[in-house]
Design an enzyme around this catalytic site. Structure first.
Site, PDB file in Angstrom:
ATOM      1  N   ASP A 125       0.726  -1.156   0.085  1.00  0.00           N
ATOM      2  CA  ASP A 125       0.053  -0.094   0.085  1.00  0.00           C
ATOM      3  C   ASP A 125       0.868   1.297  -0.073  1.00  0.00           C
ATOM      4  O   ASP A 125       2.159   1.159   0.149  1.00  0.00           O
ATOM      5  CB  ASP A 125      -0.822   0.110   1.151  1.00  0.00           C
ATOM      6  CG  ASP A 125      -1.908   1.033   1.076  1.00  0.00           C
ATOM      7  OD1 ASP A 125      -2.217   1.433   0.089  1.00  0.00           O
ATOM      8  OD2 ASP A 125      -2.633   1.325   2.370  1.00  0.00           O
ATOM      9  N   ASN A 136      21.369 -39.277  12.475  1.00  0.00           N
ATOM     10  CA  ASN A 136      20.666 -40.368  12.285  1.00  0.00           C
ATOM     11  C   ASN A 136      21.294 -41.403  11.438  1.00  0.00           C
ATOM     12  O   ASN A 136      21.067 -42.532  11.629  1.00  0.00           O
ATOM     13  CB  ASN A 136      19.134 -40.060  11.539  1.00  0.00           C
ATOM     14  CG  ASN A 136      18.172 -39.337  12.380  1.00  0.00           C
ATOM     15  OD1 ASN A 136      18.506 -38.896  13.516  1.00  0.00           O
ATOM     16  ND2 ASN A 136      16.829 -39.378  11.913  1.00  0.00           N
TER      17      ASN A 136
END
Length: 946
Positions: free
Chosen positions: A366, A733
């Site tokens: 705006d 992992n």
């Protein structure tokens, strides 16, 4: 003004307001009832709406209220609270965690003997799920209450004429046909057709986004759109000046405000790029864990291991592949980003919106209040002796006028010819203007020249006035100045100049020749070309009795020109430049006039070329989706002006269709649908409406575009940090899975690391360092890189390569430690049992080896290319502290008898720790070699972090 108000308060209007603001227009022929109400004459308005100049009868109003319903917007009924809370548990990563907890419960139930502590860890995983859900629910609970706040912008009571008498009624009781009374300061309670107007101006910013007050009259209008009709006022807009009577023609959802309500309620809440990527990652992790677990179960079962041991083994593999600490780490990392943004006046309501800003490729911004200060300011004054500069911005009268004596009479005339008032702050408030902002700017300029507008008005009281109207484009007032009548005039330069015969030259009036007229016109054009709004000021002395308007506004002496602007916020220039450097496209989307929009865009640096692409709402209506896509794709610098809420939503959707990540800024109700539909909606906190703030994911507490650039920088930093702790979490992992796979294929009957140990690593040793990585400060070049592509996965090739690189080194180290310890014992594989001390020492070394490796791994992943030794090993002290905490937890698991029983571990010797340290530092050293090779290669690829 008192006379005007007295006329406005009469019980019944007698016709339409004409150019003079209060004159009555002749009645038009009876209309077709199907003609729009704004095209009707006053008498026909009453007939079409079955209303009366005396107002409705109370009984009629009550019946219409029963028939048509109250004048209010329905409360939005979002999902029930329990559904919102339950949704937190259906997120894919939450499901993965719940499955992991279920696996652990199964491990507890199936293991023989049951391992003590497994049940406690299963409960701990569920607690993590509950904690994640609580954080997400608390952050997002208020985000879906957009529609309810629309009603907060509507006044609760209004003045209405009923049974011929003026009375106050609740706003919800208004019905079509009611005759309402309006005056300055009121908020319009329904869509109304004006039937009498006296110097009426309204601010339509909440509906159309236009920053300037617009004049309203009572005469019929031929505009195609009712929003452009000069004889209508709309729910949620504000009366700036004047008084009026207006007939209600639409209430509740039938109003323009109601239309925006429906758009906002229907606009879907878009998922952020990170949300989509995390969901994809959760699916892949879950699928991979299930597939590998099932495969290993199928491999071990035929070897005679037994059904339950094989199943427990497969469960351990699946647990090893699930990063249980990731959701908590992700949530807390995003929360840290939220807190950092809050320190820079950016309040984030939704955690995942933090990262979305960092991936923004287009900002639809705006104008008024975001790029500018929403305070008109006189910056240039032209008089016959030359141009004068006015310093200072905003309504606070700090600053000065260059050579004030040369323009004192000009500013005095301008201040006297004003209806606005300048109001000093009280307490911690700020200076403000009551009335027209243009007039407020003239009052502030007069104060900067040393004049006191209130004192000047007391010395020269107003005895008559000729209000501004859209035909004359000027306003004049008549004052009694020590017995002499003087006329003060201000208005459009062309209109004022046409009524002038003389020019003031340092206090002496000289004849205004044609060359001088051309000079004045050229000066006015030059000021307008700078993006300034230009007003001309003139005066004359009159004799004899009061004259007509035409007589008073003739034979004037031109005093000069005043050029004013809504000044840009000082921090906007740097912010716009930062966005350009970051590869973010800025598109201005405003309800203002194209010339005004371009002037502001050019001033702040959004527009740099000679000919930007400018499109209006009417032009967008003429484009189909294909043509709109071409417009958005082909225009580098794009300004969209005179747009409606539907236009804004359509533009946002078109950008998203092209693969852009769109941020939208706004402050009005008209911005709410686009704010909600955008990838990231950014509302103004100070000047914004409630509906805009509720529709957005982020609220700028200081209303500044500069805060957007800061938030983008922090958002990009959050994404970089997420990738860092993803590398950190997933690399270990591999270190957990590799020994299990190696033992399977080597024929070792037991697992090198149990599911309980894996959970201890994931939830005990790794979470805190991952959180510390999420708190890494932004890197210096984060705004010098283009936005990452919307399609770029969270696990990009670079991230996967690094996970495999660091995880592979870690896996080799722990496998070597495990099998070295087993072989060094000289015990055959077949003779090992779960209670064997050597086996317990070996699995303890595997767990400790992963924890030690992760300590050095955390240091390695802090940077992508730069040496961590150059960046500073202690650059993130929280990371060092978190790593030491993880090592302390591991030492407790190794030495404390209670934890030894829970985790089936054994005490390690000093030599064991020395070996683990030597193996653990390998990922850090190998990554330093990799970084050195990267620095010797070509310059950094686009989009790659440091």
């Amino acid at each position: 003004m008192k006379a005007l108000r007295a006329r406005a308060d009469r019980s019944a209007p007698t016709g339409e307001g004409g150019p003079a603001g209060g004159a009555l227009a002749p009645a038009a022929p009876p209309p077709s009832p199907r003609r729009p109400v704004h095209t009707l004459a006053v008498a026909d308005v009453f007939a079409a709406l079955d209303a009366s100049p005396r107002g409705l009868a109370s009984a009629t109003a009550r019946q219409r209220l029963l028939d048509q319903g109250p004048n209010e917007l329905p409360a939005a009924h979002g999902p029930a609270v329990w559904r919102q809370l339950a949704a937190q548990f259906t997120d894919l990563f939450a499901v993965v965690l719940i499955v992991a907890s279920g696996i652990t419960f199964l491990a507890y139930a199936l293991q023989d003997p049951r391992a003590p502590g497994t049940l406690q860890l299963a409960v701990a995983i569920l607690c993590v799920v509950v904690l994640n859900a609580a954080i997400g629910f608390a952050q997002e609970y208020s985000a879906e209450r957009t529609a309810q706040t629309l009603q907060a912008m509507v006044p609760h009571r209004c003045r209405v004429l009923r049974d011929g008498a003026l009375q106050e009624v609740p706003v919800r009781d208004l019905v079509p046909g009611d005759l309402v009374a309006l005056e300055a300061g009121d908020t319009v309670a329904a869509d109304c057709r004006v039937v009498e107007a006296h110097d009426l101006t309204v601010s339509n910013a909440a509906i159309t986004g236009e920053s300037d007050p617009v004049r309203r009259t009572a005469g019929p209008d031929t505009a195609e759109e009712v929003l452009r009709a000069r004889d209508c006022v709309f729910m949620g807009t504000d009366v700036i000046t004047g008084t009026a009577r207006a007939v209600v023609f639409a209430t509740g959802q039938a109003t323009e405000f109601g239309r925006i309500f429906r758009l906002t309620a229907a606009a879907p809440r878009q998922k952020t790029p990170l949300q989509r990527q995390v969901a994809v990652m959760a699916r892949r992790v879950a699928g991979t864990a299930l597939a590998i677990g099932a495969a290993l179960f199928a491999i071990r079962l035929p070897t005679g291991q037994g059904l339950v041991p094989s199943f427990v083994f497969a469960l351990g593999v699946m647990v090893a592949l699930v990063p249980e600490g990731l959701p908590a780490t992700l949530s807390v990392s995003l929360a840290l980003g939220v807190r950092r943004m809050a320190r820079h006046h950016a309040l984030v309501k939704k955690l995942l919106a933090v990262e979305a800003l960092g991936s923004t490729t287009v900002v639809c911004t705006d104008k008024t209040g975001t790029l500018t200060q929403a305070e008109m300011t006189v910056v240039r004054i032209w008089a016959a002796d030359g141009e004068h500069t006015v310093t200072g911005v905003g309504y606070e009268p700090n600053g000065r006028v260059d050579d004030p004596d040369g323009v004192r009479e000009l500013l005095r005339s301008a201040a006297l010819c004003c209806d606005a008032r300048l109001v000093a702050p009280t307490g911690a408030g700020h200076w403000r203007v009551l009335g027209d902002t243009t007039e407020g700017a003239l009052l502030v300029a007069a104060a900067k020249a040393g004049l006191d507008p209130a004192a000047e008005e007391a010395k020269a009281p107003r005895i008559a006035e000729h209000p501004f109207d859209s035909v004359r484009k000027l306003m004049s007032t008549v004052h009694d100045e020590d017995g002499t009548r003087r006329v003060r005039v201000k208005g459009a330069p062309s209109e004022v100049l046409a009524r002038c015969t003389r020019l003031d030259r340092t206090g002496t009036a000289v004849t205004l020749t044609d060359p001088e007229r051309r000079r004045v016109t050229a000066e006015a054009d030059a000021l307008a070309a700078q993006g300034l709004r230009v007003l001309a000021v003139a005066a004359r002395e009159v004799t004899g009795p009061p004259g007509t308007r035409d007589e008073d506004e003739s034979d004037l002496t031109l005093l000069g020109l005043a050029g004013m602007q809504d000044p840009p916020r000082p921090e906007v220039y740097e912010a716009v430049d930062a966005c350009h450097r970051a590869g973010i496209r800025i598109v201005m989307v405003t309800g203002d006039h194209p010339l005004t929009a371009e002037a502001v865009a050019r001033r702040v640096g959004i527009v740099r070329s000679a000919a930007p692409t400018v499109a209006t709402g009417a032009e967008l209506d003429a484009l189909d989706d294909t043509a709109l896509d071409r417009l958005l794709a082909g225009a580098g610098e794009l300004l969209l002006c005179r747009v409606s809420p539907e236009h804004k939503m359509r533009v946002v959707t078109a950008f998203q269709r092209r693969g852009e990540v769109v941020a939208v800024t706004g402050d009005g109700a008209n911005d709410a649908p686009a704010l909600k539909h955008a990838d990231i909606g950014v509302a103004m906190g100070a000047s914004g409406t409630d509906v805009a703030r509720e529709a957005a994911e982020m609220v700028l507490l200081d209303d500044s575009f500069g805060s957007i650039a800061v938030a983008v920088r922090l958002g990009r930093s959050v994404y970089q940090n997420i990738r860092k702790f993803l590398v950190y979490l997933f690399s270990h992992n591999i270190g957990e899975l590799a020994p299990i796979l190696a033992a399977t294929f080597a024929g070792f009957p037991l697992v090198p690391i149990t599911a309980v140990q894996v959970l201890a690593i994931d939830l005990g040793s790794d979470v805190m360092p991952a959180l510390a990585l999420g708190a890494e400060p932004p890197e210096s070049d984060v705004m010098d890189q283009p936005p990452r592509p919307r399609t770029e996965p969270l696990f990009s090739r670079a991230v996967v390569r690094r996970i495999l690189f660091l995880g592979g080194i870690q896996a080799l180290g722990v496998c070597a430690v495990f099998f070295w310890h087993i072989h060094d014992s000289g015990i055959p594989y077949a003779d090992f049992t779960a209670d064997n001390p050597v086996y317990r020492e070996a699995i303890t070394m595997v767990q400790a080896g992963i924890v030690v490796s992760q300590f050095f791994n955390a240091l390695a992943v802090r940077t992508e290319r730069e040496s961590v030794f150059r960046a500073g090993l202690l650059g993130n002290p929280w990371l060092i502290a978190a790593g030491l905490l993880g090592l302390g937890i591991m030492a407790a698991i190794s030495y404390l008898p209670l934890l030894q029983a829970v985790f089936h571990t054994a005490a390690l010797t000093a030599g064991d720790w020395a070996l683990l340290a030597a193996v653990g530092v390998l990922p850090l050293l190998a990554d330093e070699v990799r970084k050195a090779r990267l620095r010797r290669r070509a310059p950094r690829p686009e989009g790659e972090s440091r």
